[in-house]
Design an enzyme around this catalytic site. Structure first.
Site, PDB file in Angstrom:
ATOM      1  N   GLU A 122     -17.335  18.980 -50.804  1.00 44.48           N
ATOM      2  CA  GLU A 122     -17.869  19.395 -49.511  1.00 44.48           C
ATOM      3  C   GLU A 122     -16.976  18.880 -48.384  1.00 44.48           C
ATOM      4  O   GLU A 122     -16.589  17.704 -48.377  1.00 44.48           O
ATOM      5  CB  GLU A 122     -19.285  18.827 -49.368  1.00 44.48           C
ATOM      6  CG  GLU A 122     -19.893  18.916 -48.008  1.00 44.48           C
ATOM      7  CD  GLU A 122     -20.332  20.313 -47.656  1.00 44.48           C
ATOM      8  OE1 GLU A 122     -19.524  21.027 -47.015  1.00 44.48           O
ATOM      9  OE2 GLU A 122     -21.473  20.689 -47.982  1.00 44.48           O
TER      10      GLU A 122
ATOM     11  N   HIS B  79     -27.179  27.571 -50.038  1.00 39.36           N
ATOM     12  CA  HIS B  79     -27.356  26.227 -49.510  1.00 39.36           C
ATOM     13  C   HIS B  79     -28.852  25.916 -49.555  1.00 39.36           C
ATOM     14  O   HIS B  79     -29.672  26.733 -49.154  1.00 39.36           O
ATOM     15  CB  HIS B  79     -26.830  26.189 -48.076  1.00 39.36           C
ATOM     16  CG  HIS B  79     -27.031  24.896 -47.364  1.00 39.36           C
ATOM     17  ND1 HIS B  79     -28.003  24.713 -46.399  1.00 39.36           N
ATOM     18  CD2 HIS B  79     -26.379  23.713 -47.460  1.00 39.36           C
ATOM     19  CE1 HIS B  79     -27.925  23.485 -45.928  1.00 39.36           C
ATOM     20  NE2 HIS B  79     -26.956  22.855 -46.553  1.00 39.36           N
TER      21      HIS B  79
ATOM     22  N   HIS C 112     -17.818  20.068 -45.034  1.00 43.05           N
ATOM     23  CA  HIS C 112     -18.722  20.118 -43.893  1.00 43.05           C
ATOM     24  C   HIS C 112     -18.085  20.669 -42.622  1.00 43.05           C
ATOM     25  O   HIS C 112     -18.457  20.275 -41.515  1.00 43.05           O
ATOM     26  CB  HIS C 112     -19.309  18.731 -43.617  1.00 43.05           C
ATOM     27  CG  HIS C 112     -20.460  18.386 -44.508  1.00 43.05           C
ATOM     28  ND1 HIS C 112     -20.498  17.226 -45.270  1.00 43.05           N
ATOM     29  CD2 HIS C 112     -21.609  19.033 -44.794  1.00 43.05           C
ATOM     30  CE1 HIS C 112     -21.619  17.184 -45.964  1.00 43.05           C
ATOM     31  NE2 HIS C 112     -22.305  18.279 -45.705  1.00 43.05           N
TER      32      HIS C 112
END
Length: 393
Positions: free
Chosen positions: A190, A292, A192
């Site tokens: 990840e 998600h 972000h």
């Protein structure tokens, strides 16, 4: 069957607030939906109340397209995170009511059983010191629970740039995790949306030998030009989409081949009704969806139903075994990851198959929890004080 009342319940945890929406009908049924809103719970509640009065009260819950049309078209303004999240909670609860009225689990109404197990990967598990040995040991606990995949953000509080020392530290963390779990466990990295494209490209190159399943949100979601740069510069699969709230935002990602896995969040994109459109469009480009999911047990159940019936469903994110595991007690029959298959079994109860326990929820009232991914130590998921980042003069 008509919707007569909307009841909202907010459950507070140290780092997230879970908003549950229950729709009561004139024949005594109750349908439930859920949203984890990032730092704007009160705003979400106001939107649910306002939109609910206009488009939900008095409606037949079977009319999901009509309700969605009101929120997305009659409101005229573009639907962003707040409106799409309010709609999602309502839409999920409507589908729960539809399933109950038909005496069928929701997945049967979405096209029936495509798969017998919905694959899952773990998130929220790396709540320790940002040191390779610590994170590696935590990764072993994930695999011990049967998970075949796990995700982590190894980059600390980085934003835009990453020093050579911090890049080495981040890669060492992922390397330690790979050594701990072996070559057959999926590792999702990840980012972000932290980085400029040049920084993301450096990080991808440094991680390539560890064979991550994907790099996620390497650049901010609106930076399509930066994503093109990353796409041209790495062979690693790219996943993105959790901060997309309109179909039009997907167009360049699919048409230009910039995304390998679409991660649109059901609870921020109009619920089942919205995400079914996303999945269908992605399938035309042979791209899978891996939603998600930072929800508690109701939002997770909704995603499992979608996963059972959707051919191009790849894998489901799951927090609730590692972050605030007590949220599973908020419903009567939470869906859990099977230790043998590493995924969720097919639900068989009508509707979503879960009922909210309001008394349990009341034990954890709203607490104003916020979450800052750019604060040092965010991975501990202790939350952020409400005054953080506010200066007084």
């Amino acid at each position: 069957m008509k919707i007569t009342q909307i009841v909202t319940t907010v459950v507070g945890t140290p780092w997230r607030e879970l908003t549950f929406v229950e729709l009561e009908t004139d024949d005594g049924r109750v349908g439930v939906g859920e949203v984890r809103m990032v730092n704007k719970t009160e705003t979400l509640l106001a939107a649910i109340s306002e939109l609910g009065d206009r488009y939900v009260i008095g409606s037949d819950p079977f009319d999901v397209e009509r309700i969605a049309g009101g929120v997305l078209w009659k409101e005229y303004g573009r639907a962003g995170e707040v409106a799409q999240s309010a709609l999602a909670a309502i839409d999920i609860a409507c589908w729960d009511l539809i399933g109950q009225a038909c005496g069928q689990p929701v997945w049967r109404l979405l096209g029936g059983r495509f798969r017998d197990t919905v694959p899952a990967y773990a998130n929220g598990w790396y709540q320790g010191d940002r040191e390779p040995e610590t994170i590696a040991e935590l990764a072993r606990t994930v695999v011990a629970r049967g998970y075949r995949g796990l995700k982590l953000d190894p980059f600390g509080a980085a934003t835009a740039e990453l020093s050579e020392a911090e890049l080495r530290r981040s890669v060492t963390i992922v390397s330690a995790v790979r050594e701990a779990v072996g070559d057959d466990v999926q590792i999702m990295v990840e980012m972000h949306g932290r980085f400029r494209s040049a920084t993301a490209i450096r990080a991808a190159a440094a991680l390539e030998h560890l064979a991550p399943t994907w790099i996620e949100e390497p650049v901010p979601p609106g930076n399509v030009h930066g994503l093109r740069n990353v796409r041209r510069s790495t062979r690693l699969p790219i996943a993105t989409g959790e901060r997309i709230h309109e179909l039009e935002e997907l167009a360049p990602l699919l048409e230009e081949g910039l995304v390998d896995t679409v991660q649109v969040d059901m609870t921020h994109f109009g619920g089942f009704t919205g995400l079914r459109r996303v999945a269908a469009w992605a399938s035309a480009y042979n791209v899978p969806v891996a939603p998600h999911n930072v929800c508690g047990p109701v939002g997770t159940a909704a995603n499992v139903h979608l996963g059972v019936a959707t051919p191009n469903f790849q894998i489901l994110e799951h927090f609730n075994d590692f972050a605030d595991s007590w949220v599973l007690d908020l419903v009567d029959a939470p869906l859990t990851v099977d230790a043998v298959s590493g995924g969720f079994s097919v639900p068989e109860r009508p509707g979503l198959g879960v009922r909210l326990d309001r008394e349990r929820a009341a034990e954890h009232p709203s607490n104003g929890a916020t979450f800052n991914l750019f604060a040092v130590g965010w991975e501990r998921r202790d939350g952020t004080p409400l005054t953080a980042g506010i200066s007084s003069h």
